[in-house]
Design an enzyme around this catalytic site. Structure first.
Site, mmCIF file in Angstrom:
data_model
loop_
_atom_site.group_PDB
_atom_site.id
_atom_site.type_symbol
_atom_site.label_atom_id
_atom_site.label_comp_id
_atom_site.label_asym_id
_atom_site.label_seq_id
_atom_site.Cartn_x
_atom_site.Cartn_y
_atom_site.Cartn_z
ATOM 1 C CD GLU A 65 89.283 53.604 26.055
ATOM 2 O OE1 GLU A 65 89.985 53.634 27.092
ATOM 3 O OE2 GLU A 65 88.273 54.302 25.912
ATOM 4 C CD GLU A 72 94.089 55.805 31.703
ATOM 5 O OE1 GLU A 72 94.023 54.553 31.790
ATOM 6 O OE2 GLU A 72 93.095 56.541 31.784
#
Length: 122
Positions: A65, A72
């Site tokens: 994560e 991102e």
């Protein structure tokens, strides 16, 4: 090239984790489930091996994560416009998190369902 002392590098890493927790919904969800598994682990008295598997899976999912969030951020830094390669980078990183989360759920079920069934059949 000068490298920062270890304690500063550790501080940067902790800062990254905190920023991710503050800004990303999905890591909060993973952390809630991790906390619930820890509680269940104590209630069902997991073996050392079962704890090791759970801890490894916690680390895997949370680490992926964090990497997903980093990818991102880098993609968003490079372009604000839609680009097919940006979509591939983001979607692939998210897919890695999803696969690890699904594997963790399956392994969690393998560990906990027999314990729950033995408790219910008392």
């Amino acid at each position: 090239m000068h490298k920062d002392p270890f304690y500063k590098s550790l501080g940067y890493a902790i800062s990254g984790i905190i920023q991710c927790i503050q800004k990303e919904r999905n890591i909060k969800i993973h952390l809630v489930f991790m906390f619930l598994v820890i509680i269940c682990g104590f209630l069902f008295r997991l073996s050392i091996t079962e704890w090791l598997v759970c801890i490894l899976l916690f680390g895997l999912v949370i680490s992926l994560e964090l990497v997903n969030t980093a990818i991102e951020a880098v993609v968003d830094l490079c372009t604000q416009e839609y680009h097919p390669l940006a979509k591939i980078a983001k979607d692939t990183a998210a897919g890695a998190v999803l696969i690890s989360a699904i594997a963790s759920v399956v392994i969690g079920l393998i560990i906990f369902v027999p314990k729950i069934l033995s408790l219910v059949s008392l």
